[in-house]
Write an enzyme that holds these catalytic residues in place. Structure first.
Site, PDB file in Angstrom:
ATOM      1  N   ALA A  60       0.862  -1.173   0.000  1.00 36.54           N
ATOM      2  CA  ALA A  60       0.000   0.000   0.000  1.00 36.54           C
ATOM      3  C   ALA A  60       0.903   1.229   0.000  1.00 36.54           C
ATOM      4  CB  ALA A  60      -0.866  -0.012   1.251  1.00 36.54           C
ATOM      5  N   GLY A 111       0.398  -5.066   0.837  1.00 38.35           N
ATOM      6  CA  GLY A 111      -0.802  -5.177   0.002  1.00 38.35           C
ATOM      7  C   GLY A 111      -0.523  -5.813  -1.353  1.00 38.35           C
ATOM      8  N   GLU A 126      -0.610  -9.403  -0.850  1.00 39.11           N
ATOM      9  CA  GLU A 126      -2.012  -9.754  -0.589  1.00 39.11           C
ATOM     10  C   GLU A 126      -2.811  -9.867  -1.895  1.00 39.11           C
ATOM     11  OE1 GLU A 126      -2.801  -8.091   3.870  1.00 39.11           O
ATOM     12  OE2 GLU A 126      -2.656  -6.614   2.281  1.00 39.11           O
ATOM     13  N   GLU A 167       4.287  -5.179   7.311  1.00 38.66           N
ATOM     14  CA  GLU A 167       3.478  -4.146   7.965  1.00 38.66           C
ATOM     15  C   GLU A 167       3.825  -3.949   9.430  1.00 38.66           C
ATOM     16  OE1 GLU A 167       2.353  -6.272   5.720  1.00 38.66           O
ATOM     17  OE2 GLU A 167       0.697  -5.427   4.552  1.00 38.66           O
TER      18      GLU A 167
END
Ligand code: CAA
Length: 259
Positions: free
Chosen positions: A65, A110, A113, A133
């Site tokens: 992200a 992300g 993911e 993270e």
């Protein structure tokens, strides 16, 4: 449809979704997430598309992200981002067509993911995968704690999730996080080969198999077996089942119609 952060093309029934924010290693902000969701919807509705490849550039699949907008997020904006992310990821995971993440370079946070929502993960030899993270004071918010753990088991997942360890392609292969490791310059061709093989699978059986496999992760064995039973029996109402078995008995190649 126009996209600013991805390049999208379709060739021989294969959709190529190329993340294209190279200066930021394809980090995902709200626009990227929204565009990924839109392109998945396009893949779903375009009957010409039989398989989907998600790919970045040599240096990065997606480095996570975008940390810039995240850095001053509050609880409300975090909820909005998670909602956006979850919607996109569920669309991807539920896409009734086979999906391949072709990973070169960084697939972090992300980004990993997104790859975890795909059916197959091919890694180039330079791939670096991780959910770092925790080193930023947060945890994965796009399914990482759940999908990674279900895929590779608690032990290897704990190393990546709790210690924020990033791993290289060979290690990812050894824990079952990726299905194959290939030379960097072979990644596209190997992804295309796999996509071509998947594209000729009868579409209704593909959809049924994906649904049974993925639904089974969300329920107990008995319920999962009922879902499989239902899907298995329903396929006997398709023309492709008749054709597939007839072709086998006649010792010829089947001509599937996708219905
Ligand atoms: N967010 C925002 N910008 C990022 C980024 C990210 N996740 N990853 C890389 N970039 C940017 C860098 O800031 C840099 O931009 P500038 O040139 O403008 O400074 C550019 O991309 C190139 O990156 P680096 O110079 O850092 O490249 P490097 O080769 O030295 O390092 C890297 C590469 C190890 C991947 C490093 O960039 C890095 O650690 N990135 C962050 C990885 C990360 O923590 N991802 C998880 C994000 S949180 C998340 O994903 C939450 C969630 O699940 C919802």
């Amino acid at each position: 449809m126009e996209y600013k952060t991805i390049l999208f093309s379709v060739k021989d029934g294969i959709a190529w979704i190329r993340f294209n924010r190279p200066k930021k290693l394809n980090a995902m902000n709200a626009q990227v997430i929204t565009e990924i969701e839109r392109v998945i919807v396009e893949c779903e509705s375009n009957d010409e598309i039989k398989a989907v490849i998600m790919i970045g550039n040599e240096k990065a699949f997606i480095a996570g992200a975008d940390i810039k907008p995240l850095s001053d997020a509050d609880v409300n904006s975090a909820f909005r981002l998670v909602e956006l992310t979850t919607r996109m990821q569920e669309r991807l995971a539920d896409l009734p067509k086979p999906t391949i993440a072709a990973i070169s370079g960084f697939a972090l946070g992300g980004g990993l993911e997104v790859a975890l929502c795909c059916d197959f993960r091919l890694a180039a030899e330079n791939a670096v995968l991780g959910l770092p993270e925790i080193t930023l004071g947060i945890i994965p918010g796009g399914g990482g704690t759940q999908r990674l753990t279900r895929l590779v088991g608690l032990g290897p997942a704990a190393e990546m999730l709790l210690a924020g360890v990033t791993i290289k392609a060979e290690k990812a292969l050894s824990i079952g996080l990726v299905t194959e490791v290939v030379p960097v310059d072979q990644l596209e061709i190997k992804a295309e080969d796999l996509a071509m093989r998947l594209a000729v699978i009868p579409a209704v059986a593909m959809k049924a198999c994906k649904t049974a496999m993925r639904s089974g992760l969300n329920c107990g064995l008995k319920e999962g077996l009922r879902i499989e039973e239902m899907a298995f029996c329903m396929l006997f109402g398709t023309l492709d089942q008749k054709e597939g078995m007839k072709a086998f008995l006649e010792k010829r190649k089947p001509k599937f119609l996708g219905k």
